[in-house]
Write a protein that holds these residues in place. Structure first.
Motif, PDB file in Angstrom:
ATOM      1  N   GLU A  42       0.814  -1.213   0.000  1.00  0.00           N
ATOM      2  CA  GLU A  42       0.000   0.000   0.000  1.00  0.00           C
ATOM      3  C   GLU A  42       0.852   1.270   0.000  1.00  0.00           C
ATOM      4  O   GLU A  42       0.401   2.323  -0.450  1.00  0.00           O
ATOM      5  CB  GLU A  42      -0.918  -0.002   1.221  1.00  0.00           C
ATOM      6  N   GLY A  43       2.067   1.178   0.510  1.00  0.00           N
ATOM      7  CA  GLY A  43       2.930   2.347   0.564  1.00  0.00           C
ATOM      8  C   GLY A  43       2.632   3.216   1.768  1.00  0.00           C
ATOM      9  O   GLY A  43       1.787   2.911   2.602  1.00  0.00           O
ATOM     10  N   GLY A  44       3.331   4.318   1.849  1.00  0.00           N
ATOM     11  CA  GLY A  44       3.170   5.219   2.981  1.00  0.00           C
ATOM     12  C   GLY A  44       4.477   5.930   3.274  1.00  0.00           C
ATOM     13  O   GLY A  44       5.463   5.804   2.527  1.00  0.00           O
ATOM     14  N   GLU A  45       4.496   6.665   4.361  1.00  0.00           N
ATOM     15  CA  GLU A  45       5.669   7.464   4.714  1.00  0.00           C
ATOM     16  C   GLU A  45       6.085   7.180   6.149  1.00  0.00           C
ATOM     17  O   GLU A  45       5.243   7.063   7.037  1.00  0.00           O
ATOM     18  CB  GLU A  45       5.371   8.955   4.549  1.00  0.00           C
ATOM     19  N   ILE A  46       7.387   7.035   6.359  1.00  0.00           N
ATOM     20  CA  ILE A  46       7.917   6.873   7.712  1.00  0.00           C
ATOM     21  C   ILE A  46       9.079   7.838   7.917  1.00  0.00           C
ATOM     22  O   ILE A  46       9.748   8.245   6.968  1.00  0.00           O
ATOM     23  CB  ILE A  46       8.403   5.428   7.992  1.00  0.00           C
ATOM     24  N   THR A  47       9.279   8.173   9.192  1.00  0.00           N
ATOM     25  CA  THR A  47      10.397   9.033   9.578  1.00  0.00           C
ATOM     26  C   THR A  47      11.380   8.221  10.414  1.00  0.00           C
ATOM     27  O   THR A  47      10.964   7.520  11.353  1.00  0.00           O
ATOM     28  CB  THR A  47       9.905  10.241  10.392  1.00  0.00           C
ATOM     29  N   PRO A  67       7.962   1.080  -4.538  1.00  0.00           N
ATOM     30  CA  PRO A  67       7.350   2.321  -5.009  1.00  0.00           C
ATOM     31  C   PRO A  67       6.122   2.671  -4.159  1.00  0.00           C
ATOM     32  O   PRO A  67       5.342   1.804  -3.768  1.00  0.00           O
ATOM     33  CB  PRO A  67       6.944   1.988  -6.442  1.00  0.00           C
ATOM     34  N   GLY A  68       6.012   3.934  -3.843  1.00  0.00           N
ATOM     35  CA  GLY A  68       4.909   4.366  -2.997  1.00  0.00           C
ATOM     36  C   GLY A  68       5.311   4.535  -1.547  1.00  0.00           C
ATOM     37  O   GLY A  68       4.550   5.072  -0.737  1.00  0.00           O
ATOM     38  N   VAL A  69       6.525   4.078  -1.226  1.00  0.00           N
ATOM     39  CA  VAL A  69       7.045   4.233   0.131  1.00  0.00           C
ATOM     40  C   VAL A  69       8.020   5.402   0.174  1.00  0.00           C
ATOM     41  O   VAL A  69       8.878   5.537  -0.699  1.00  0.00           O
ATOM     42  CB  VAL A  69       7.755   2.946   0.608  1.00  0.00           C
ATOM     43  N   ALA A 327       7.391   0.707   9.502  1.00  0.00           N
ATOM     44  CA  ALA A 327       8.629   0.925  10.259  1.00  0.00           C
ATOM     45  C   ALA A 327       9.380  -0.386  10.440  1.00  0.00           C
ATOM     46  O   ALA A 327      10.600  -0.450  10.229  1.00  0.00           O
ATOM     47  CB  ALA A 327       8.306   1.541  11.619  1.00  0.00           C
ATOM     48  N   TYR A 328       8.647  -1.445  10.822  1.00  0.00           N
ATOM     49  CA  TYR A 328       9.329  -2.735  10.996  1.00  0.00           C
ATOM     50  C   TYR A 328       9.851  -3.254   9.659  1.00  0.00           C
ATOM     51  O   TYR A 328      10.949  -3.822   9.598  1.00  0.00           O
ATOM     52  CB  TYR A 328       8.410  -3.781  11.616  1.00  0.00           C
ATOM     53  N   ALA A 329       9.083  -3.053   8.585  1.00  0.00           N
ATOM     54  CA  ALA A 329       9.535  -3.515   7.267  1.00  0.00           C
ATOM     55  C   ALA A 329      10.867  -2.858   6.908  1.00  0.00           C
ATOM     56  O   ALA A 329      11.771  -3.512   6.367  1.00  0.00           O
ATOM     57  CB  ALA A 329       8.483  -3.189   6.213  1.00  0.00           C
TER      58      ALA A 329
END
Length: 442
Positions: A42-47, A67-69, A327-329
């Motif tokens: 699904e993708g997304g954003e992490i800091t 892609p998408g992350v 985050a874990y991924a």
């Protein structure tokens, strides 16, 4: 690479995390292992809060593979500076990163208060055996909890300036008894040369005790033991005290300009520290190319190959992080997947057994160290780290008390043994104030 357990913590902010009696035990993730795979699709954003430079490229590679992350790597400070920022965010309940870079010695500051997600249910428990013993033991908690995944390690080695030893006609020491004798011979041959630099450093001392077989700390929940009277600790202090008493150590602060200058001009002939020091020598002492070499750490007994860790760090997910699955991924990719190769290519030293045993990794020749295959030395050291070592749940604060206790042995008539007794007392008092039950063996 910046992996030093001797940096004093910013005590005021970190103390907020340490009420043992008020800490929570529920650190289960908000997501499942199945959610991790879904998050990648699904993708997304992490800091990611980290100061380790190789993670920038790891993040770019991770984004390309998925892609998408989006991965935002932010350096909010090194060591204690980041820990302060992280504690502030945890206390506020907002502004948290999804991933936090934490050194092994500092993990207890956050796990005791239940501030780090247990990664075992997300798949981390399947990685047991993938890492060398020291790093894996550092990230484990009670009842099978895994608070982080190891990113690197710092198995100790003897870094020595071959040119200095050759010029002064001194043999490279292979035992600590020989090390003390070599220190005398070096300074006798050239009064400006010292075998090592040390003006009192918590990380250097605890690593030395660990290597000597000491186990002054033990932690079981809120019950803590601090006892610097064991045989291994005495073995270390007896040896190192000779170097102090005979003025065989250069009294300068590690990582200072004066320290780097002494390493460069031959005033300091050796370092006994973590494998990450190789890159620091390359960048900080470029004129030493071809002069320095690496050997196993001096043995406490003839034929003993036991080693210890100095530094090292892991990646963790703070409780309250918004995107725990992604985050874990990322952590698994960086510390157990393809990201390891990316970091090795940039000169990082891994904590994974498979990489440490690979022929390709072991065969790398270092131009700086005269073409030596230094990874073989580091890998052997990593495989022989003494088991059983533990840090205090408030080790960062304990380290901040070091200079006023053990550090006095370097500037007064106080002995190392007396200084350790004082350190034990103030560390125990602090632990009791934070709600721990502390046993000092009295």
């Amino acid at each position: 690479m910046n992996n030093r357990a001797s940096r004093a913590a910013a005590v005021g902010a970190l103390c907020l995390a340490l009420s043992a009696c008020g800490s929570g035990d529920d650190t289960a993730p908000d997501v499942t292992a199945e959610d991790v795979a879904t998050a990648l699709e699904e993708g997304g954003e992490i800091t990611v809060w980290a100061w380790e430079p190789t993670l920038e490229q790891v993040a770019e590679d991770f984004e390309e593979a998925h892609p998408g992350v989006t991965v935002d790597v932010e350096n909010v400070g090194t060591g204690d500076e980041q820990y302060t920022a992280l504690q502030n965010a945890l206390s506020a309940g907002s502004g948290l990163p999804d991933v936090a870079h934490i050194e092994y010695f500092a993990l207890g500051q956050f796990t005791i208060a239940g501030h780090l997600v247990d990664l075992a249910p997300l798949g981390a428990e399947e990685l047991e055996g993938s890492y060398t013993p020291g790093p894996w033991n550092a990230v484990q908690g009670e009842e099978g909890a895994i608070h982080a995944l190891p990113m690197d390690s710092g198995p100790i080695a003897l870094f020595y300036n071959q040119d200095v030893f050759d010029e002064l006609d001194v043999e490279i020491p292979t035992t600590w008894e020989e090390y003390v004798e070599a220190a005398r011979e070096l300074t006798e041959a050239d009064p400006d040369v010292r075998i090592a630099a040390d003006n009192g450093d918590a990380g250097t001392t605890t690593t030395g005790i660990w290597h000597a077989g000491g186990q002054p700390y033990s932690v079981e929940g809120e019950e803590v033991t601090i006892d610097f009277t064991d045989e291994g600790t005495a073995r270390y202090t007896d040896s190192w005290q000779q170097l102090i008493d005979e003025d065989l150590l250069l009294p300068v602060t590690s990582w200072s300009d004066e320290w780097y200058q002494a390493l460069g001009d031959g005033s300091v002939a050796t370092l006994v520290t973590g494998a990450w020091m190789g890159l620091n020598l390359e960048s900080g002492v470029p004129d030493g190319t071809g002069s320095w070499r690496v050997a196993p750490p001096p043995a406490w007994e003839e034929g003993d190959t036991s080693s210890a860790e100095s530094g090292g760090s892991a990646l963790a997910v703070p409780m309250g992080a918004e995107n725990q699955a992604l985050a874990y991924a990322f952590i698994e990719y960086a510390n157990a997947g393809d990201g390891i190769r990316t970091r090795i290519d940039q000169g990082a030293f891994p904590a994974t057994v498979a990489d440490l045993e690979s022929e390709e990794f072991l065969a790398i020749e270092s131009e700086y160290f005269g073409g030596q295959q230094v990874n073989q030395v580091y890998a052997d050291s990593a495989a022989n780290v003494r088991e059983g070592w533990a840090y205090l749940p408030y080790q960062a604060h304990a380290n901040s008390l070091f200079n006023d206790t053990v550090g006095q042995a370097y500037v007064s008539d106080t002995t190392l043994a007396e200084g350790l007794a004082d350190w034990q007392e103030v560390s125990a008092r602090y632990g009791e104030d934070q709600g721990f039950t502390v046993d000092t063996g009295d």
